[in-house]
Write a protein that holds these residues in place. Structure first.
Motif, PDB file in Angstrom:
ATOM      1  N   ASP A 241     -18.546  29.798  12.823  1.00 50.38           N
ATOM      2  CA  ASP A 241     -19.400  28.617  12.824  1.00 50.38           C
ATOM      3  C   ASP A 241     -20.848  29.084  12.732  1.00 50.38           C
ATOM      4  N   ALA A 242     -21.783  28.199  12.994  1.00 50.54           N
ATOM      5  CA  ALA A 242     -23.195  28.547  12.838  1.00 50.54           C
ATOM      6  C   ALA A 242     -23.630  29.663  13.776  1.00 50.54           C
ATOM      7  N   GLN A 243     -22.917  29.865  14.882  1.00 50.64           N
ATOM      8  CA  GLN A 243     -23.276  30.908  15.848  1.00 50.64           C
ATOM      9  C   GLN A 243     -22.596  32.242  15.557  1.00 50.64           C
ATOM     10  N   GLY A 244     -21.606  32.238  14.654  1.00 49.57           N
ATOM     11  CA  GLY A 244     -20.928  33.487  14.331  1.00 49.57           C
ATOM     12  C   GLY A 244     -19.417  33.389  14.456  1.00 49.57           C
ATOM     13  N   HIS A 245     -18.768  34.518  14.698  1.00 51.13           N
ATOM     14  CA  HIS A 245     -17.309  34.601  14.749  1.00 51.13           C
ATOM     15  C   HIS A 245     -16.765  33.850  15.949  1.00 51.13           C
ATOM     16  N   ILE A 246     -15.774  32.981  15.708  1.00 46.14           N
ATOM     17  CA  ILE A 246     -15.234  32.170  16.804  1.00 46.14           C
ATOM     18  C   ILE A 246     -13.746  32.418  17.041  1.00 46.14           C
ATOM     19  N   GLY A 247     -13.121  33.289  16.237  1.00 46.29           N
ATOM     20  CA  GLY A 247     -11.717  33.576  16.498  1.00 46.29           C
ATOM     21  C   GLY A 247     -11.011  34.181  15.304  1.00 46.29           C
ATOM     22  N   THR A 248      -9.908  34.889  15.607  1.00 50.22           N
ATOM     23  CA  THR A 248      -9.075  35.498  14.577  1.00 50.22           C
ATOM     24  C   THR A 248      -7.635  35.086  14.819  1.00 50.22           C
ATOM     25  N   ARG A 249      -6.935  34.754  13.748  1.00 48.90           N
ATOM     26  CA  ARG A 249      -5.526  34.394  13.848  1.00 48.90           C
ATOM     27  C   ARG A 249      -4.729  35.217  12.855  1.00 48.90           C
ATOM     28  N   LYS A 250      -3.519  35.663  13.301  1.00 49.44           N
ATOM     29  CA  LYS A 250      -2.651  36.466  12.457  1.00 49.44           C
ATOM     30  C   LYS A 250      -1.232  35.899  12.520  1.00 49.44           C
ATOM     31  N   PHE A 251      -0.602  35.812  11.353  1.00 51.54           N
ATOM     32  CA  PHE A 251       0.770  35.327  11.267  1.00 51.54           C
ATOM     33  C   PHE A 251       1.554  36.226  10.315  1.00 51.54           C
ATOM     34  N   THR A 252       2.852  36.378  10.612  1.00 51.38           N
ATOM     35  CA  THR A 252       3.761  37.097   9.737  1.00 51.38           C
ATOM     36  C   THR A 252       4.987  36.231   9.526  1.00 51.38           C
ATOM     37  N   LEU A 253       5.452  36.128   8.285  1.00 53.73           N
ATOM     38  CA  LEU A 253       6.658  35.351   7.996  1.00 53.73           C
ATOM     39  C   LEU A 253       7.507  36.104   6.979  1.00 53.73           C
ATOM     40  N   PRO A 254       8.824  35.899   7.028  1.00 56.39           N
ATOM     41  CA  PRO A 254       9.717  36.611   6.106  1.00 56.39           C
ATOM     42  C   PRO A 254       9.537  36.118   4.670  1.00 56.39           C
ATOM     43  N   TRP A 255       9.782  37.019   3.736  1.00 61.33           N
ATOM     44  CA  TRP A 255       9.638  36.696   2.316  1.00 61.33           C
ATOM     45  C   TRP A 255      10.345  37.734   1.482  1.00 61.33           C
ATOM     46  N   GLY A 256      10.798  37.329   0.295  1.00 61.89           N
ATOM     47  CA  GLY A 256      11.340  38.283  -0.669  1.00 61.89           C
ATOM     48  C   GLY A 256      10.907  37.882  -2.057  1.00 61.89           C
TER      49      GLY A 256
ATOM     50  N   ASN B 279       9.218  42.401   2.151  1.00 63.93           N
ATOM     51  CA  ASN B 279      10.040  41.515   2.982  1.00 63.93           C
ATOM     52  C   ASN B 279       9.239  40.532   3.822  1.00 63.93           C
ATOM     53  N   GLN B 280       7.908  40.622   3.793  1.00 56.65           N
ATOM     54  CA  GLN B 280       7.091  39.806   4.692  1.00 56.65           C
ATOM     55  C   GLN B 280       5.795  39.384   4.027  1.00 56.65           C
ATOM     56  N   ILE B 281       5.238  38.309   4.569  1.00 59.32           N
ATOM     57  CA  ILE B 281       3.880  37.888   4.238  1.00 59.32           C
ATOM     58  C   ILE B 281       3.046  38.013   5.499  1.00 59.32           C
ATOM     59  N   HIS B 282       1.898  38.662   5.390  1.00 60.30           N
ATOM     60  CA  HIS B 282       0.950  38.782   6.493  1.00 60.30           C
ATOM     61  C   HIS B 282      -0.303  37.976   6.138  1.00 60.30           C
ATOM     62  N   PHE B 283      -0.727  37.127   7.052  1.00 58.58           N
ATOM     63  CA  PHE B 283      -1.865  36.237   6.807  1.00 58.58           C
ATOM     64  C   PHE B 283      -2.801  36.353   8.007  1.00 58.58           C
TER      65      PHE B 283
END
Length: 255
Positions: free
Chosen positions: A236-251, A226-230
């Motif tokens: 960047d050159a210095q390393g990890h700069i952030g994480t983003r998470k999204f969920t949307l409905p799907w069938g 029922n969902q998509i998780h992304f």
């Protein structure tokens, strides 16, 4: 996008699981994963050319692209390959129809591999051969060569994904760990793609880290009943700069 692996199981609770790394110059301006203002697209964005390397749409389409490594045949004036991803995400054409039309014009672009999912079929296009592929259920992968070419980084990621799939629901952090693998392949296993041995070695790792170029994004996408998780981790050159998470409905579409 330079490395993609997936598990396509249309009859399962997770019909499509995809993990991927995008490698790019650190100086190339990029927006992180987000909804686009002018289109129903969830993706990062290449601000240099305006397209993207991996994304999904609100109606449950997916597209991902890898460049084919062939430095001798690169054209500076070729159109951006990233537009192929965003165009598919906005069209209502089936994967079959979209690729059948695109294959007529594939030679206009620098060499690429395109993976598309329309909610029913998972398909690929190898531009060098003008070849459309209907992907069968199961594990698959593509890097900067033809689909399933057994480069060390591709076989390593595919084997790692297969090992995790023994679990009913592998954790995102374990899938990301596969994408974070910094170890290069042994020289004897390296492909010969027209670049120096030193560069070939550096690019053979799943996670690339060079002074001016490297893995900019690690992504995990789950199409569930029922969902998509992304999820995207940005670097960047210095390393990890952030994480983003999204969920949307799907069938899952049938028939």
């Amino acid at each position: 996008m330079c490395l993609i692996a997936w598990n396509w199981q249309p009859a399962s609770p997770t019909p499509l699981l995809l993990i991927a790394n995008r490698d790019e110059f650190y100086a190339r301006p990029t927006l992180p994963l987000n909804w686009w203002e002018e289109a129903p697209i969830l993706a990062g964005r290449d601000l240099h050319a305006g397209g993207t390397w991996l994304g999904v749409s609100r109606d449950g389409r997916l597209a991902a692209l890898t460049n084919y490594r062939d430095p001798a045949h690169m054209r500076a004036n070729a159109p951006s390959r990233g537009e192929l991803v965003s165009t598919f995400l906005q069209t209502q054409h089936s994967a079959t129809d979209y690729l059948a039309n695109l294959v007529k014009h594939a030679a206009d672009y620098n060499p690429f591999n395109l993976l598309v999912f329309d909610g029913q079929s998972l398909m690929g296009l190898e531009s060098r051969h003008a070849k459309v592929i209907t992907l069968k259920p199961g594990l698959g992968a593509v890097s900067n060569a033809d689909f399933l070419t057994p480069w060390p980084k591709l076989t390593g990621l595919k084997d790692g994904l297969q090992a995790l799939l023994i679990q009913d629901h592998p954790r995102d952090e374990d899938l990301m760990a596969l994408l974070h693998n910094p170890h290069p392949a042994d020289d004897a296993r390296l492909p010969a793609t027209g670049i120096s041995l030193e560069l070939e070695r550096a690019l053979s790792a799943a996670f690339v880290s060079l002074p001016n170029y490297g893995t900019r994004a690690c992504s995990v996408i789950r199409f569930e009943v029922n969902q998509i998780h992304f999820q995207e981790q940005a670097f960047d050159a210095q390393g990890h700069i952030g994480t983003r998470k999204f969920t949307l409905p799907w069938g899952l579409q049938t028939g």
